[in-house]
Scaffold this active site. Structure first.
Site, short mmCIF file in Angstrom:
data_model
loop_
_atom_site.label_atom_id
_atom_site.label_comp_id
_atom_site.label_asym_id
_atom_site.label_seq_id
_atom_site.Cartn_x
_atom_site.Cartn_y
_atom_site.Cartn_z
N HIS A 322 0.78 -1.25 0.00
CA HIS A 322 0.00 0.00 0.00
C HIS A 322 0.81 1.30 0.00
O HIS A 322 0.27 2.37 -0.23
CB HIS A 322 -0.96 -0.01 1.19
CG HIS A 322 -2.30 0.59 0.88
ND1 HIS A 322 -2.46 1.70 0.07
CD2 HIS A 322 -3.54 0.24 1.27
CE1 HIS A 322 -3.74 1.99 -0.01
NE2 HIS A 322 -4.42 1.12 0.70
N TYR A 436 -13.53 5.11 10.17
CA TYR A 436 -12.72 5.64 9.07
C TYR A 436 -13.31 5.15 7.76
O TYR A 436 -13.60 3.96 7.60
CB TYR A 436 -11.31 5.08 9.23
CG TYR A 436 -10.27 5.53 8.23
CD1 TYR A 436 -9.25 6.40 8.60
CD2 TYR A 436 -10.25 5.03 6.93
CE1 TYR A 436 -8.26 6.79 7.70
CE2 TYR A 436 -9.28 5.42 6.01
CZ TYR A 436 -8.28 6.29 6.41
OH TYR A 436 -7.30 6.66 5.51
N SER A 438 -12.33 5.58 3.66
CA SER A 438 -11.31 6.12 2.77
C SER A 438 -11.96 6.81 1.57
O SER A 438 -12.94 6.32 1.02
CB SER A 438 -10.46 4.94 2.30
OG SER A 438 -9.51 5.38 1.40
N THR A 449 -5.34 10.12 -0.27
CA THR A 449 -6.70 9.87 0.23
C THR A 449 -7.00 10.90 1.32
O THR A 449 -6.11 11.54 1.86
CB THR A 449 -6.82 8.47 0.88
OG1 THR A 449 -5.84 8.35 1.91
CG2 THR A 449 -6.63 7.37 -0.15
#
Length: 608
Positions: A322, A436, A438, A449
Site C-alpha cells: 500500500h 474511518y 477512505s 486519500t
C-alpha cells in the site's frame, strides 16, 4: 493542486467528528485544547505549511508525510497494510483454467504496462456530465490541446482528470526493508516475470531485448513448465521473510545479501510483477478472502507492488502493497486486465503452447541460507501462522435492495451502508466509536486519500432511535432521521473528495512540528485525539465489473476491517477481526440494520 484547508474549518470539522464519541465534560476539554491550538502554535504551523506548499508546486503537501508514514511503519505489511481485490471469474467458464487464465492475465498485464509506458493509456477522468465529456468528439479535440491547458478544457465540460503519478510503481517495483524506514525501488529495465509456486521462485523473460512481449504461446509454455515442475516445497520458504516486522526483515535481508544472494534478490525486486500460482481450488468466499489477503506466507512476496494470485481452479486476485499507491491505481489496472483478458484473450483452451525449451528459458532461483537465516525463516513462519490463526473473516450478502431502491428513495447508498455499520456496532456494543472511510483525492496533483468520518451526531441519534427507542418513533420520523444522516454524509464525502477533510491537514501539521523539532503541541497529546485515530471501524468500498470482492485486515487489534459493495439490487459486506471482537455477530447486526433501514424507507413498520 490539493488545497490546504483553512485552519478554522479543520478545527470545526474535527470537533464535529469528536462530538459523538465524547461525553460533555470530555468534549469541553477537547474543544478548549482545539481552540487554544487554533489561536497559537497551530496557526504558526499552518502558516509554515502553507508557505512550504507554495514553494513546492510540483507536488502536494501530503505526499512526503504520507509516504513517510507508510515507509516508517515497522509492522509487517501483510494484514496491516496490504489489501486484496479478487477478480470475477471469466464469463466463459472454460477460460477459468489455471494455465489459460494465468497466461491471458499475464499477457494483458504486460499489454497494459506497455500501453502505459508508451504514453497511450487513456487518462483516468472523472466525468460529472458524461453526455458532454465522455464522447469521441471531446476526446479528439482535447487531444490537440497542450497539457498545460487541457485540464482547463476538461473542467469547462465538468470532466476532472485524475492524478496518475502512482501508476509507474505498478511494475518492476518492490518495497525494500531498511532499518527505521523502508525504500521504494523500481527498475524499469528488467524484462523478467517472477513466478511463485509451492514456495519456489522462478523467473523468465516476458520481454525481448527490444522491449517486445514474448509470444503468448511461449509464455504459456513457460508457465506450463513451472506448473508441471514437481520440486518439493522448500524446507525454509523465503517468502515468509516478507511477512516479518520490517526491522527484523531488514537485518535478515542484509544477512541474505552478505551470504551471496545479491543476484537472486535483485531478480525478485526488479521483476515486472509477481505471479503466485496456488495448488488448490477455492472452496467458498471466506476461503477466497483468506487466500487473497494472506495465503500461506510461503507462496507470496508481500513487498512486491502487487502479487497476481491464480489458484488451481483459475480463481484470480490481486494482493497489493500500500505504500506506493492507493486502490484507484490498482483498480484501473485490474479493470483493464479483466476486460482485455476476457474480451480479447491471447490464448484459448484450444491453443497449444509453443515448442520452446522452457528448461533453458525458466530459471529457478536458489537461495544460500545459513543457520541464522533458517532460524529467521522458521520464526517468521511461526509468527505468521499465529497471526493468521487469530484472524476471522466473515461475510454477508443482503438481497433485499441496493443502489436502485435507495436512489429512488433519494438517499445516498454509501450513507445507508455507513449508517448500518454504525447502527450495528451500537446494537452489539452499545457505543459509538471512531470510524474511518477512505476517500480518494486523486482529483488533485499527487493527491492520495482523505478520511470521511461516518460516525456523526446524526448517525448516533438515528442508531439510538432504531436500537433503543423504536416504540417512540413513527415510520415517518425514522425516515427523516435516515435522510438527515444521508445529507450530512453526502456533505462529508463531497468535502473529503475536494481535499476539505480535517485528518490529512492535522496530520500534516503534526508531521511539520515533529520534523522541525518542535515539542508536540498539547492538542495532539489529548486522549480524545488518540482515540479518534484508533479506528475501530475501518471501511473501504469499491464497485467494479472486474471485482468480485475486496478486503483488508483490521487496522487496530480491537477493530473491524469492513470491505463493502453497494450493487444495484444487493449489498455485499465482508469483515475481518481478531478475537477481541466478534465479526460474525457484527455482520448479523449489520444485516438486521440494513433490513430495518430498507423496511422503514419502504414505509413498513418494524419491530425491535
Amino acid at each position: 493542486r490539493l488545497p490546504v484547508p483553512k485552519l478554522e474549518d479543520t478545527i470545526t470539522r474535527y470537533l464535529n467528528a469528536q462530538k459523538p464519541l465524547l461525553n460533555d465534560d470530555q468534549f469541553r476539554k477537547t474543544e478548549e485544547l482545539a481552540h487554544h491550538f487554533e489561536k497559537g502554535i497551530g496557526r504558526e504551523l499552518h502558516e509554515q505549511l502553507v508557505a512550504q506548499d507554495n514553494q513546492n508546486k510540483h507536488t502536494s503537501y501530503i505526499t512526503g508525510p504520507w509516504f513517510d508514514m507508510y515507509l516508517k511503519a515497522r509492522e509487517p505489511v501483510v494484514l496491516n497494510f496490504n489489501a486484496f481485490m479478487s477478480f470475477n471469474p471469466d464469463p466463459k467458464s472454460e477460460y477459468n483454467d489455471q494455465l489459460i487464465r494465468a497466461t491471458n492475465m499475464t499477457v494483458s498485464a504486460i499489454r497494459f504496462m506497455k500501453t502505459f509506458r508508451a504514453g497511450l493509456l487513456e487518462p483516468e477522468v472523472f466525468h460529472l456530465n458524461p453526455e458532454k465529456s465522455d464522447t469521441e468528439v471531446f476526446k479528439k479535440i482535447i487531444r490537440f490541446v497542450p497539457s498545460s491547458l487541457s485540464w482547463f478544457g476538461a473542467y469547462m465540460v465538468n470532466a476532472y482528470p485524475l492524478d496518475m503519478s502512482q501508476y509507474f510503481r505498478l511494475f518492476n517495483s518492490t518495497r525494500l526493508p531498511k532499518l527505521n524506514r523502508d525504500e521504494l525501488y523500481t527498475d524499469e529495465k528488467a524484462k523478467h516475470l517472477l513466478v511463485l509456486r509451492n514456495g519456489n521462485f522462478y523467473i523468465f523473460d516476458v520481454l525481448d531485448r527490444d522491449g517486445n512481449m514474448l509470444k503468448p504461446s511461449e509464455i504459456q509454455a513457460h508457465l506450463k513448465y513451472i506448473l508441471s515442475d514437481n520440486s518439493p516445497a522448500p524446507a525454509f520458504p523465503l517468502g515468509c521473510l516478507s511477512s516479518e516486522n520490517r526491522d527484523t526483515w531488514a537485518l535478515l535481508r542484509k544477512n541474505l545479501l552478505d551470504n551471496g544472494n545479491e543476484e537472486a534478490l535483485q531478480k525478485v525486486d526488479s521483476a515486472v510483477f509477481c505471479l503466485s500460482l496456488d495448488d488448490f481450488p477455492i472452496k467458498d468466499f471466506v476461503h477466497l478472502s483468506h487466500t487473497m489477503l494472506h495465503g500461506d506466507g510461503a507462496n507470496r512476496w508481500y513487498d512486491k507492488s502487487f502479487n497476481l494470485i491464480i489458484t488451481k481452479d483459475g480463481t484470480a486476485g490481486i494482493n497489493f502493497e500500500h505504500s506506493w499507491g492507493d486502490g484507484v491505481a490498482v483498480l484501473r489496472f485490474q479493470n483493464e486486465v479483466f476486460k482485455d483478458s476476457t474480451k480479447a484473450p491471447a490464448i484459448s483452451p484450444q491453443s497449444q503452447p509453443a515448442s520452446v525449451d522452457s528448461s533453458r528459458a525458466v530459471q529457478k532461483l536458489d537461495f544460500k541460507l545459513n543457520d541464522a537465516l533458517k532460524e529467521g525463516i522458521t520464526k517468521a513462519k511461526q509468527k505468521f501462522d499465529a497471526t493468521v490463526e487469530a484472524l476471522s473473516l466473515n461475510m454477508i450478502q443482503f438481497h433485499e435492495g441496493g443502489k436502485d431502491l435507495l436512489k429512488q428513495k433519494k438517499v445516498s447508498p454509501d450513507a445507508v451502508a455507513q449508517l448500518a455499520f454504525q447502527m450495528a456496532f451500537f446494537r452489539q456494543y452499545n457505543q459509538t466509536v471512531a470510524t474511518y472511510e477512505s476517500c480518494s483525492t486523486a482529483a488533485f496533483k499527487h493527491g492520495r486519500t482523505e478520511t470521511i468520518r461516518p460516525a456523526s451526531i446524526h448517525t448516533k441519534k438515528c442508531s439510538e432511535a432504531f436500537v433503543r427507542e423504536l416504540s417512540k418513533h413513527s415510520t415517518e420520523e425514522l425516515q427523516k432521521l435516515i435522510v438527515e444522516c444521508s445529507k450530512y454524509h453526502g456533505r462529508l464525502t463531497k468535502e473529503a473528495a475536494m481535499g476539505q477533510g480535517f485528518d490529512r491537514h492535522l496530520f500534516g501539521l503534526r508531521y511539520l512540528a515533529l520534523s522541525k523539532g518542535i515539542a508536540l503541541p498539547e492538542f495532539y497529546q489529548d486522549q480524545a485525539y488518540a482515540r479518534l485515530n484508533h479506528n475501530i471501524i475501518s471501511t473501504s468500498t469499491l464497485v467494479s465489473p472486474a471485482v468480485q470482492l475486496g478486503g483488508f485486515g483490521p487496522v487496530v487489534s480491537d477493530g473491524f476491517g469492513v470491505g463493502y459493495q453497494v450493487h444495484d439490487d444487493w449489498i455485499g459486506c465482508n469483515v475481518s477481526s481478531y478475537p477481541t471482537r466478534n465479526g460474525k455477530e457484527y455482520l448479523q447486526c449489520i444485516y438486521k440494520s440494513l433490513e430495518d433501514i430498507f423496511n422503514v424507507l419502504k414505509g413498513k413498520k418494524i419491530g425491535s
